[in-house]
Design an enzyme around this catalytic site. Structure first.
Site, PDB file in Angstrom:
ATOM      1  N   GLU A 126      10.302  -5.062   3.618  1.00 51.57           N
ATOM      2  CA  GLU A 126      10.936  -6.334   3.296  1.00 51.57           C
ATOM      3  C   GLU A 126      10.063  -7.270   2.477  1.00 51.57           C
ATOM      4  OE1 GLU A 126      13.036  -6.553   7.672  1.00 51.57           O
ATOM      5  OE2 GLU A 126      11.534  -8.005   7.100  1.00 51.57           O
ATOM      6  N   CYS A 139       6.583 -13.972   0.486  1.00 48.34           N
ATOM      7  CA  CYS A 139       5.980 -13.332   1.660  1.00 48.34           C
ATOM      8  C   CYS A 139       6.028 -11.822   1.425  1.00 48.34           C
ATOM      9  CB  CYS A 139       6.793 -13.756   2.881  1.00 48.34           C
ATOM     10  SG  CYS A 139       6.188 -13.066   4.400  1.00 48.34           S
ATOM     11  N   CYS A 146       4.327  -1.463  11.515  1.00 53.45           N
ATOM     12  CA  CYS A 146       2.968  -1.917  11.845  1.00 53.45           C
ATOM     13  C   CYS A 146       2.508  -1.126  13.058  1.00 53.45           C
ATOM     14  CB  CYS A 146       2.990  -3.414  12.170  1.00 53.45           C
ATOM     15  SG  CYS A 146       1.357  -4.133  12.465  1.00 53.45           S
ATOM     16  N   CYS A 150       2.422  -6.256  18.636  1.00 52.43           N
ATOM     17  CA  CYS A 150       2.559  -7.607  19.171  1.00 52.43           C
ATOM     18  C   CYS A 150       3.961  -7.710  19.787  1.00 52.43           C
ATOM     19  CB  CYS A 150       2.372  -8.632  18.063  1.00 52.43           C
ATOM     20  SG  CYS A 150       0.764  -8.477  17.266  1.00 52.43           S
ATOM     21  N   CYS A 153       6.923  -9.651  18.086  1.00 50.46           N
ATOM     22  CA  CYS A 153       7.172  -9.367  16.673  1.00 50.46           C
ATOM     23  C   CYS A 153       8.047  -8.143  16.517  1.00 50.46           C
ATOM     24  CB  CYS A 153       5.844  -9.150  15.946  1.00 50.46           C
ATOM     25  SG  CYS A 153       6.064  -8.565  14.258  1.00 50.46           S
ATOM     26  N   CYS A 391      10.218 -11.578  10.205  1.00 47.66           N
ATOM     27  CA  CYS A 391       9.550 -10.296  10.232  1.00 47.66           C
ATOM     28  C   CYS A 391      10.402  -9.149  10.789  1.00 47.66           C
ATOM     29  CB  CYS A 391       8.333 -10.514  11.146  1.00 47.66           C
ATOM     30  SG  CYS A 391       6.904  -9.625  10.690  1.00 47.66           S
TER      31      CYS A 391
HETATM   32  N1  SAH Z   1       0.149  -8.658  10.673  1.00 46.00           N
HETATM   33  C1  SAH Z   1      -0.231  -9.908  10.160  1.00 46.00           C
HETATM   34  C2  SAH Z   1       0.699 -10.429   9.081  1.00 46.00           C
HETATM   35  C3  SAH Z   1       2.162 -10.206   9.287  1.00 46.00           C
HETATM   36  S1  SAH Z   1       2.907 -11.062  10.648  1.00 46.00           S
HETATM   37  C4  SAH Z   1      -0.340 -10.927  11.275  1.00 46.00           C
HETATM   38  O1  SAH Z   1       0.044 -10.626  12.389  1.00 46.00           O
HETATM   39  O2  SAH Z   1      -0.868 -11.998  11.017  1.00 46.00           O
HETATM   40  C5  SAH Z   1       3.165 -12.644   9.923  1.00 46.00           C
HETATM   41  C6  SAH Z   1       3.441 -13.764  10.921  1.00 46.00           C
HETATM   42  O3  SAH Z   1       4.780 -13.704  11.428  1.00 46.00           O
HETATM   43  C7  SAH Z   1       2.532 -13.740  12.117  1.00 46.00           C
HETATM   44  O4  SAH Z   1       1.922 -14.971  12.351  1.00 46.00           O
HETATM   45  C8  SAH Z   1       3.469 -13.374  13.199  1.00 46.00           C
HETATM   46  O5  SAH Z   1       2.988 -13.811  14.377  1.00 46.00           O
HETATM   47  C9  SAH Z   1       4.755 -14.042  12.786  1.00 46.00           C
HETATM   48  N2  SAH Z   1       5.924 -13.525  13.520  1.00 46.00           N
HETATM   49  C10 SAH Z   1       6.214 -12.259  13.785  1.00 46.00           C
HETATM   50  N3  SAH Z   1       7.361 -12.163  14.507  1.00 46.00           N
HETATM   51  C11 SAH Z   1       7.800 -13.414  14.696  1.00 46.00           C
HETATM   52  C12 SAH Z   1       8.935 -13.984  15.383  1.00 46.00           C
HETATM   53  N4  SAH Z   1       9.829 -13.208  15.983  1.00 46.00           N
HETATM   54  N5  SAH Z   1       9.082 -15.318  15.361  1.00 46.00           N
HETATM   55  C13 SAH Z   1       8.177 -16.098  14.721  1.00 46.00           C
HETATM   56  N6  SAH Z   1       7.091 -15.637  14.086  1.00 46.00           N
HETATM   57  C14 SAH Z   1       6.888 -14.303  14.063  1.00 46.00           C
HETATM   58 FE1  SF4 Z   2       1.918  -6.260  13.198  1.00 47.58          FE
HETATM   59 FE2  SF4 Z   2       3.807  -8.054  13.777  1.00 47.58          FE
HETATM   60 FE3  SF4 Z   2       1.503  -8.056  15.135  1.00 47.58          FE
HETATM   61 FE4  SF4 Z   2       1.542  -8.858  12.563  1.00 47.58          FE
HETATM   62  S1  SF4 Z   2       2.573  -9.849  14.275  1.00 47.58           S
HETATM   63  S2  SF4 Z   2       0.059  -7.441  13.556  1.00 47.58           S
HETATM   64  S3  SF4 Z   2       3.126  -7.461  11.740  1.00 47.58           S
HETATM   65  S4  SF4 Z   2       3.034  -6.384  15.138  1.00 47.58           S
END
Ligand code: SAH
Ligand code: SF4
Length: 414
Positions: A126, A139, A146, A150, A153, A391
């Site tokens: 995306e 973005c 990934c 997390c 996410c 994301c």
């Molecule tokens: N992997 C890297 C970059 C991609 S994630 C990282 O984790 O920093 C980019 C951002 O989107 C991160 O800060 C992540 O915490 C946020 N994010 C992911 N899922 C989300 C959600 N469901 N609601 C709000 N922010 C989210």
């Molecule tokens: Fe991966 Fe999502 Fe964690 Fe970023 S926030 S490191 S994209 S699992």
């Protein structure tokens, strides 16, 4: 259009928190041609030489082609008017100028645009564009899925992972410029100064880039490095490093190198200040803990009050959003003497997520505590919610649709 499917092996899942081996930088194509997007100029010259040009010709042609690719955004050798007519088909037989394939493009009522893209070997990822009053931020994704899980996410729930190549990463920026109509329309034979002013007069929408799409950029370091070098190259896409931000969930061993070699702004997905909470929501914390991470932030090359580190903090109801959490966040930032700002991100729910977004009052109070301590802690306005611009969500919607389509087909066949 027929989809080219080659046997690109997926990167084996290394377990929750280990680095992903770096993929090759050129994705092989079924037709044997080489995609030039993402390759440094020297590499292009070497390929031209391998294909039969003498060294001088190869160097000259690579310079011309590079300019057409990144300054003009052309995707057809025929448009390269300063390259001889006979030479153009010679190039087209051996090389292509690729773009990720667009599977789906969505436009939100608030101006946010989101694309579901596909690599030449059939992996979906995306890209999101967020226009604001004074800037337009793209973005960009670094991986398909990934390997870090997390828990809040959506990308973290995706199993299949492949590193995106430099071409696929820089290709996102090129595609966004295509879509926004942001290539200068001038000719090659006008002086460079004119080209430059024409470029600025364009009033481009795309002004900033954040490596915050799918994937962990520091687990695909080499490819992200090569791609961002092309984005920053004055002869490439010529975007200032001050307008580029790389977001990491905390891959401590790569942070210093990132600062030294790429030297872009750093964002860190902190999300929690207590070990047991961060261990749960950002499992990488079990490998690189909060203290270690903040020490690496304090040592990040180039961090200063003029160039602060952004801490991202997703607001999860009853998980990480108490007053104590906010005070602890302030204490840590002060303890490590970090030039920092905090972005509070309202959690964007997705089907099956185990969390809820904190109440607006709670988020406001959390933000106040940070501001009262003299640290900037704004709440990010959710954008593009009507198109699921968080994301990993568009890809899942498309997968669902294709499953539904499959079901319909199966029903029709019965
Ligand atoms: N992997 C890297 C970059 C991609 S994630 C990282 O984790 O920093 C980019 C951002 O989107 C991160 O800060 C992540 O915490 C946020 N994010 C992911 N899922 C989300 C959600 N469901 N609601 C709000 N922010 C989210
Ligand atoms: Fe991966 Fe999502 Fe964690 Fe970023 S926030 S490191 S994209 S699992």
């Amino acid at each position: 259009m027929r989809r080219i499917v080659t046997a690109t092996p997926l990167i084996p899942l290394p377990g929750q928190i280990d680095p992903v081996p770096v993929a090759r930088d050129i994705t092989p194509r079924e037709d044997g041609r080489v995609d030039l997007i993402g390759l440094p100029k020297k590499r292009i010259a070497a390929l031209f030489e391998e294909a039969g040009l003498d060294a001088k010709q190869a160097k000259l042609r690579s310079r011309q082609v590079f300019h057409w690719l990144y300054h003009r955004g052309v995707s057809d050798f025929e448009a390269m008017t300063d390259i001889g007519k006979a030479m153009r088909p010679w190039l087209a037989e051996r090389f292509v100028i690729g773009r990720p394939e667009v599977v789906e493009a969505q436009h939100s009522s608030d101006g946010t645009r989101k694309w579901l893209l596909r690599t030449a070997d059939g992996h979906d990822f995306e890209m999101v564009f967020i226009p604001d009053a004074d800037r337009g931020t793209l973005c960009v994704s670094s991986q398909v899925g990934c390997t870090l899980n997390c828990t809040f996410c959506h990308t973290g729930t995706m199993r299949l992972v492949r590193n995106l190549t430099p071409g696929e990463i820089v290709g996102q920026v090129m595609l966004a410029r295509d879509a926004l109509g942001e290539w200068p329309k001038g000719r090659m034979d006008i002086p460079e100064e004119e080209t430059a002013s024409e470029y600025r007069a364009d009033g481009r929408l795309l002004t900033n880039i954040v490596m915050m799409g799918m994937g962990e950029p520091l687990y695909n370091y080499d490819n992200v490095h090569d791609a961002l070098k092309l984005v920053m190259d004055a002869e490439g896409l010529a975007l200032s490093r001050r307008r580029i931000t790389l977001s990491t969930s905390g891959v401590v061993p790569m942070m210093e190198r990132c600062g030294q070699e790429i030297n872009v702004n750093l964002a860190v997905s902190l999300h929690a200040v207590r070990k047991e909470v961060r261990d749960e929501i950002v499992p990488l914390n079990r490998k690189y803990g909060i203290e270690e991470l903040l020490e690496a932030c304090a040592a990040y090359p180039g961090a200063s009050n003029a160039r602060r580190i952004t801490f991202e903090y997703v607001m999860l109801k009853d998980k990480n959003d108490s007053d104590e959490d906010a005070h602890e966040l302030v204490r840590l930032i002060k303890h490590y003497n970090l030039p920092a700002k905090v972005n509070l991100i309202p959690f964007n729910p997705w089907p099956g997520a185990h969390y809820e977004c904190s109440d607006p009052d709670r988020i406001r109070r959390f933000s106040e505590i940070i501001f009262e301590a003299g640290i900037s802690g704004p709440v990010r306005t959710p954008r593009g919610r009507d198109i699921d611009a968080a994301c990993g969500q568009l890809r899942t919607a498309a997968e669902k649709k294709s499953r539904a389509e499959r079901d319909r087909e199966a029903a029709a066949a019965r």
